[in-house]
Write an enzyme that holds these catalytic residues in place. Sequence first.
Site: not given
Lengths: 312, 312, 312, 312
Positions: B87, B235, B276
């Site tokens: 896009e 993720h 994380k």
Amino acid sequence: MQSVNDIKWKKGMNVGELINQFGKAGFQGIELSRAAEIIAKMKRDKAKIFVTFTSNMITSGMRGFFAQLVKLGMIDVIITTAGGIEEDIMRAMGEKFLITNFNADDIELHEKGLNRIGNLLISNDSYAKFEDTFTGMLEDIYKKEKRITPSKLLNEIGKKLKDEDSFLYQAAKHNVPIFCPAITDGSIGFHLYFFQQNHEDFIVDDIKDFKNMMTSTSWDERKGVIALGGGVAKHYAILITMISGGFDYGVYITTMTPFDGSLSGASTDEAKSWGKIKDDADATTIVGDATVFFPLAMTKALDILAEEGIIK
Amino acid sequence: MQSVNDIKWKKGMNVGELINQFGKAGFQGIELSRAAEIIAKMKRDKAKIFVTFTSNMITSGMRGFFAQLVKLGMIDVIITTAGGIEEDIMRAMGEKFLITNFNADDIELHEKGLNRIGNLLISNDSYAKFEDTFTGMLEDIYKKEKRITPSKLLNEIGKKLKDEDSFLYQAAKHNVPIFCPAITDGSIGFHLYFFQQNHEDFIVDDIKDFKNMMTSTSWDERKGVIALGGGVAKHYAILITMISGGFDYGVYITTMTPFDGSLSGASTDEAKSWGKIKDDADATTIVGDATVFFPLAMTKALDILAEEGIIK
Amino acid sequence: MQSVNDIKWKKGMNVGELINQFGKAGFQGIELSRAAEIIAKMKRDKAKIFVTFTSNMITSGMRGFFAQLVKLGMIDVIITTAGGIEEDIMRAMGEKFLITNFNADDIELHEKGLNRIGNLLISNDSYAKFEDTFTGMLEDIYKKEKRITPSKLLNEIGKKLKDEDSFLYQAAKHNVPIFCPAITDGSIGFHLYFFQQNHEDFIVDDIKDFKNMMTSTSWDERKGVIALGGGVAKHYAILITMISGGFDYGVYITTMTPFDGSLSGASTDEAKSWGKIKDDADATTIVGDATVFFPLAMTKALDILAEEGIIK
Amino acid sequence: MQSVNDIKWKKGMNVGELINQFGKAGFQGIELSRAAEIIAKMKRDKAKIFVTFTSNMITSGMRGFFAQLVKLGMIDVIITTAGGIEEDIMRAMGEKFLITNFNADDIELHEKGLNRIGNLLISNDSYAKFEDTFTGMLEDIYKKEKRITPSKLLNEIGKKLKDEDSFLYQAAKHNVPIFCPAITDGSIGFHLYFFQQNHEDFIVDDIKDFKNMMTSTSWDERKGVIALGGGVAKHYAILITMISGGFDYGVYITTMTPFDGSLSGASTDEAKSWGKIKDDADATTIVGDATVFFPLAMTKALDILAEEGIIK
């Protein structure tokens, strides 16, 4: 038009009966009952059935349910993400995932080597053991094929698992291809990388799998999609069939809703503007946790199909 | 503890002032103000800034905003999905996306060759023109490199775009790597496949990019993540830094909430159980449409940084 | 059709400018910009403006914002719930509400006498002080009227408050009726009850207020509704105007979506089936936290109206 | 800690069995199973059970389910909103509600005199017939009592209904009080008003019902709340027991989540800060459509209680 009917409890009522009641009661219960009927119709009409799901669903007990569905012949093509792959392998190795709470103390969990996924836990140990197992598998597979597609890799892994409750094992056994367009998005990614460090000619060719995805169905074939959750898996499935005319049947189960424009929350209606689902398709969207709604819908669909002698 | 203060309108009030008021007013306004401060802090502390976003955000006007942020030095690493890539290229080619309504008639849109994304539209024409342009680009790039990582491919494409409002162009110009672990999950996938049909030795090597992702930061370096929406992009970013100690700063903006266990709805708290995001990180989660909340948070952060002479 | 335009940051950009950009960018930003224009139009067209909100919005800094809007002549009728009433009185008495986190330890808070509302807190002390103040007010009001409607009660209370930032005070000062159909649904309920124990002829007559609600507008008059959040307040407003032809303008800001059939998540579209909002009304629904989206929309609307000389 | 177990389909599986599997599978399935056990425990421990629900649930087939639950002795106190009252009466009069779709054309529905609630419809005819019936009932009741509490009014109406599937009828028959603090928030409001126009001494005294609510339980008594959806009904129930020590058991089923600070999305955790639910209460929150989750939870709970001989 169908009227609303009151729900009534009956001792020992079976799932199908309750869902039939839901079908005349209201709101998501109506969509649930419609979904069950669409799924039964997919199988009755011999459509090719694509199922997509997100990794967290494999952390849950849906993992063995997918395995059973493959065994029953209810799934023809699977699309999922890397997390789901590694977690199925861990379970097949005998690792256990644990149940906790949504509001567990994350700092405490981190200290204990427990990683949280909603109200479930996977231990660091499980990841450590996975590393050894998976690297061993890669060694074997590499000997046979140096440039391999993700679906071939998953098929080879599946054959090694020998666990009836593993969806990878059942898929390999029943020739159900598993597509995973983001195969490095998990600890698998680390291990593939380390392996490639030592074997420079090792290549996982995702582009080649795009062809396999496209040729997994044709314009003439009737096809249905069951998209659980959203993300890349859902997008990939509906993208592929765009060039073979779009799906004839569609069931989406998602907790998201469309107001932010994301594909994850998009309904089966939006897919019609793309031709990804046919204008006149049998389609519905359920808004709710797929780990509850999918087994419910499937239970009713399987009971119907078993009754009609179409499965088992 | 800070008390709640009343919000007051003042004619011509600037965005930063209103957000400061939000910071003492309540609910998501408090998280928004916190997020703006964390972002300013990331830059002030010279942290490496990772930004992840989903494709629908590129369909929207956020596309040029990301380009501007790269130009201002606010983004060091981008992770996104294939839809966003194609896009951005379409917009760089001069194609226009259109504004409609969430409840537009999808069957009618399909007949008119208009594809709906929420309350926006992309025409089939845009996809047709993209095909020619993109295939041409592949021809050139293939001459230089036959086995290429997604990030290298996107860098080469970016150089060709010459559109100040293209995030691919700005990223290439400013050496900001763009990782796209599911590069075939879009019409790009079709074109890469067709190209490979004619050039059998053409390989997009995603495993090699895993190394590039990992080496994009180090244990010693301070690092922050701004995850807009969910999915593979979110993720992947938080996965990578797990082996370099976790993020020191985290801002999530998502419309999902954690009750279904999916990563897309997971908060910065859950990430702490995985390491994380560090236990003591400056982190917050805003629940809301990122195409509204992110420009708001950024506007306040950029005003602060401009004031401090850190940007422009 | 309008095309999507890229968002661009400019140092010190004001809220109106950013929202104008949002109006051409995508998703909820488009609805936000539309809402601002509809609100400006309501005032420009001299429509009677009904605003409904839930109690948690008064716990937040929106409390003083509503007061300011009444003062500016932007609100003609208010409908809300009991919690909002007592919290406005507490603030007028000098009590402070505090800012915490969504994941605060609720058991600990309970021990400290702090009651949580999202990421805000109200202390038990505030409720204790409120009891004395409110009972004193009832004594005075009872002397004037033994059988009183909720709106009259709130008007009398408002006059006693003398706090420019109190919406009850501003409403009383500017003859803006406040309807509260569930006046006992808060600690106010306890105090009204205890008062009635000692004054058996004390009656709060809600049915009489139904007439006042109905006669607050007429068939010929143009009218608009701004419904923030859901619940009884939203339902009551759109119910009432059903007999005077429905609203000509409607802006809903809600975090809920329609999939469970509740009124709280219902859009302005659903209201059209009831005639509660006219078929051709200027209406839109924003999905998001009203304590962020309402001040944003209002800021743009007020800037426009101030520019046109319609307010202040 | 409990491990995750795989879900398995078995032909004709009953609801309780599937929910037991959910209890070891993940996410909202775990909360659903916990909720069923807490509800069974409430009854087993002879707790007083308060159930709150929103009007849309009475538009659905849950209406007759509530009636059955009252008959089985599972509900001791009901709190709901006016819409639920009038819709139960309409159904008792033989009116039918119809099933449609969430994306039905609202302008068309308006023209046909059909009012939409999610994917259900109520016709204008039903409201017209209700007007006659209800006004007749008021005439009778007024002769007995001119100043009446909402709960007394609903009790008198219930006695007149003679429909086994009406929750108003079963509640009157079994002395289960129904509290409705916003009794004018529906077409009932119109009729109460018109009636009062002709009978000036007719008063619906909600304050007096506050006393009835408070004395419906005591400090010593064990009590549980099942709050379906949010709004005034949910708030009222947990408010009341604050002065009798808080609930010992709590099950919330809601589609909202807490991020906007509203009570509707608040979890049982937040209630603990207020002492509305005891620190050590058996409590859980399910996120999902209550018209699906509540019958599921109840079916398992009722099967357990029937097995133990505690009900029927």
